[in-house]
Write a protein that holds these residues in place. Sequence first.
Motif, PDB file in Angstrom:
ATOM      1  N   MET A  90       0.817  -1.217   0.000  1.00 14.96           N
ATOM      2  CA  MET A  90       0.000   0.000   0.000  1.00 14.96           C
ATOM      3  C   MET A  90       0.853   1.270   0.000  1.00 14.96           C
ATOM      4  O   MET A  90       0.334   2.382   0.061  1.00 14.96           O
ATOM      5  CB  MET A  90      -0.926   0.028   1.226  1.00 14.96           C
ATOM      6  CG  MET A  90      -1.852  -1.163   1.349  1.00 14.96           C
ATOM      7  SD  MET A  90      -2.768  -1.526  -0.163  1.00 14.96           S
ATOM      8  CE  MET A  90      -3.993  -0.221  -0.111  1.00 14.96           C
ATOM      9  N   TYR A  91       2.191   1.110  -0.077  1.00 16.66           N
ATOM     10  CA  TYR A  91       3.076   2.267  -0.016  1.00 16.66           C
ATOM     11  C   TYR A  91       2.823   3.228  -1.180  1.00 16.66           C
ATOM     12  O   TYR A  91       2.727   2.810  -2.337  1.00 16.66           O
ATOM     13  CB  TYR A  91       4.539   1.808  -0.055  1.00 16.66           C
ATOM     14  CG  TYR A  91       5.549   2.920  -0.120  1.00 16.66           C
ATOM     15  CD1 TYR A  91       5.691   3.812   0.935  1.00 16.66           C
ATOM     16  CD2 TYR A  91       6.345   3.095  -1.248  1.00 16.66           C
ATOM     17  CE1 TYR A  91       6.620   4.842   0.879  1.00 16.66           C
ATOM     18  CE2 TYR A  91       7.283   4.117  -1.316  1.00 16.66           C
ATOM     19  CZ  TYR A  91       7.420   4.993  -0.249  1.00 16.66           C
ATOM     20  OH  TYR A  91       8.324   6.007  -0.316  1.00 16.66           O
TER      21      TYR A  91
ATOM     22  N   TYR B 220      -5.715   7.385   1.756  1.00 20.64           N
ATOM     23  CA  TYR B 220      -6.164   6.482   0.692  1.00 20.64           C
ATOM     24  C   TYR B 220      -7.308   7.100  -0.119  1.00 20.64           C
ATOM     25  O   TYR B 220      -7.605   6.627  -1.215  1.00 20.64           O
ATOM     26  CB  TYR B 220      -6.657   5.154   1.276  1.00 20.64           C
ATOM     27  CG  TYR B 220      -5.589   4.318   1.937  1.00 20.64           C
ATOM     28  CD1 TYR B 220      -4.454   3.936   1.232  1.00 20.64           C
ATOM     29  CD2 TYR B 220      -5.723   3.898   3.255  1.00 20.64           C
ATOM     30  CE1 TYR B 220      -3.474   3.157   1.835  1.00 20.64           C
ATOM     31  CE2 TYR B 220      -4.749   3.117   3.873  1.00 20.64           C
ATOM     32  CZ  TYR B 220      -3.631   2.745   3.151  1.00 20.64           C
ATOM     33  OH  TYR B 220      -2.668   1.973   3.747  1.00 20.64           O
TER      34      TYR B 220
ATOM     35  N   LEU C 245       4.777   0.717   7.500  1.00 21.06           N
ATOM     36  CA  LEU C 245       3.888  -0.312   6.960  1.00 21.06           C
ATOM     37  C   LEU C 245       4.347  -1.729   7.307  1.00 21.06           C
ATOM     38  O   LEU C 245       3.797  -2.696   6.792  1.00 21.06           O
ATOM     39  CB  LEU C 245       3.808  -0.157   5.433  1.00 21.06           C
ATOM     40  CG  LEU C 245       3.180   1.170   4.969  1.00 21.06           C
ATOM     41  CD1 LEU C 245       3.479   1.419   3.497  1.00 21.06           C
ATOM     42  CD2 LEU C 245       1.675   1.168   5.199  1.00 21.06           C
TER      43      LEU C 245
ATOM     44  N   ASN D 204       0.583   5.895   4.916  1.00 19.74           N
ATOM     45  CA  ASN D 204       0.991   4.912   3.894  1.00 19.74           C
ATOM     46  C   ASN D 204       2.131   5.441   3.024  1.00 19.74           C
ATOM     47  O   ASN D 204       2.433   4.868   1.986  1.00 19.74           O
ATOM     48  CB  ASN D 204      -0.200   4.520   3.014  1.00 19.74           C
ATOM     49  CG  ASN D 204      -0.692   5.688   2.174  1.00 19.74           C
ATOM     50  OD1 ASN D 204      -0.587   6.840   2.591  1.00 19.74           O
ATOM     51  ND2 ASN D 204      -1.234   5.399   1.007  1.00 19.74           N
TER      52      ASN D 204
ATOM     53  N   TYR E 198      -0.109  -0.247  11.365  1.00 24.30           N
ATOM     54  CA  TYR E 198       0.931   0.769  11.177  1.00 24.30           C
ATOM     55  C   TYR E 198       1.702   0.950  12.473  1.00 24.30           C
ATOM     56  O   TYR E 198       1.106   0.978  13.553  1.00 24.30           O
ATOM     57  CB  TYR E 198       0.293   2.124  10.798  1.00 24.30           C
ATOM     58  CG  TYR E 198      -0.669   2.011   9.647  1.00 24.30           C
ATOM     59  CD1 TYR E 198      -0.200   2.026   8.341  1.00 24.30           C
ATOM     60  CD2 TYR E 198      -2.046   1.869   9.881  1.00 24.30           C
ATOM     61  CE1 TYR E 198      -1.087   1.894   7.282  1.00 24.30           C
ATOM     62  CE2 TYR E 198      -2.925   1.735   8.820  1.00 24.30           C
ATOM     63  CZ  TYR E 198      -2.442   1.750   7.520  1.00 24.30           C
ATOM     64  OH  TYR E 198      -3.309   1.610   6.477  1.00 24.30           O
TER      65      TYR E 198
END
Length: 352
Positions: A39-40, A268, A75, A69, A304
């Motif tokens: 998801m980076y 996001y 992460l 993220n 996280y």
Amino acid sequence: MTTARPRAGQIQTVLGAIAADDIGVTLPHEHLFIDFTVMYAQPVAASDHGRGSEPVSPANLGWVRQHFNANLDNLRLTDERVARDEILLFKNAGGRTVIDPTPRSLARDPLALARLARATGLNVVMGAGYYVAASHPPDMDRRTVDDLVREIVADVTGGVGETGVRAGLIGEIGCSWPWTDNEKKVVRAGVLAQRETGAPLMIHPGRDRRAPMEIAEFVQKEGGDLRRTIMCHICRTIADVRAVLALARTGIWLEYDLFGLESSYYPYNPSFDMPNDGTRMAHVLALIEAGHGPQVLVSHDIAYKSALVTYGGYGYHHLLVNVVPRLRAKGVDDAGLRRLLVENPARAFAFG
Ligand SMILES: [Zn+2]
């Protein structure tokens, strides 16, 4: 290796089946070990690029919290000692069981989960299946539904590989918005595996207010049991409580699993204002008021470093330490709290 599934009414932990009545205070959605670097998102501004690869520290924590993220170290939850210290805070606050729905595509670690359960005395329940398409293995286009069903059923009934550690739920199965064909295929496999094993099914919906209902209708059409299906992340998906009530009427479990996130910026989906714990509690109270209390689950979905106490975060005990007293002040009595924290998870995660 023996092949077995728990009896109806039992919950399958990484150390074996237990009676649902023994589940105690439960966190239904937390990641103890996860590699979430899929998801980076590299920081956009050139002057922030370096921050993406720095270790999380007090010097960058304010920035990392906001852009959770956009930092690789943030992460990765991979340190066993940190995981043990952090989850003991939940145990010390009265906790008994943790559901870790990290699917195989996010570096699920069955043996580490089993060691953590032994070291802490907590019940730990492990997931199965695949997260969103971005995390799928390269051959997912060629995988058949049957293939996926076999794999999930094997995780639940025989254990993962040669570890002997069995999954106790199917999920979290990841869906994006728009929903991809491969993700739909995995949900279909999850439903079939649920029918075969009796395991609970947990679904991460795409980030659109229409996604949870679309998925619920799909699961029903495929022959799944919505009373044993959990829809995650309601608060970051549906802002309008009336739409949540409509979803509740399908019978599906509604999981408010982002308690502790108090910032409205949601990297996001920057066009969506993330609610805070006050709004989450208001939704939960509205559901209870409307008679849907027996379908609600609450958790933090910690994935996280910035959420861990070690790194200046609120920790796995936040609900028990900070939210429960506020719910009590808002009129939820002991029986209501017991339902939310013990009885609902006991039903949601029991095999059918
Ligand atoms: Zn999720």
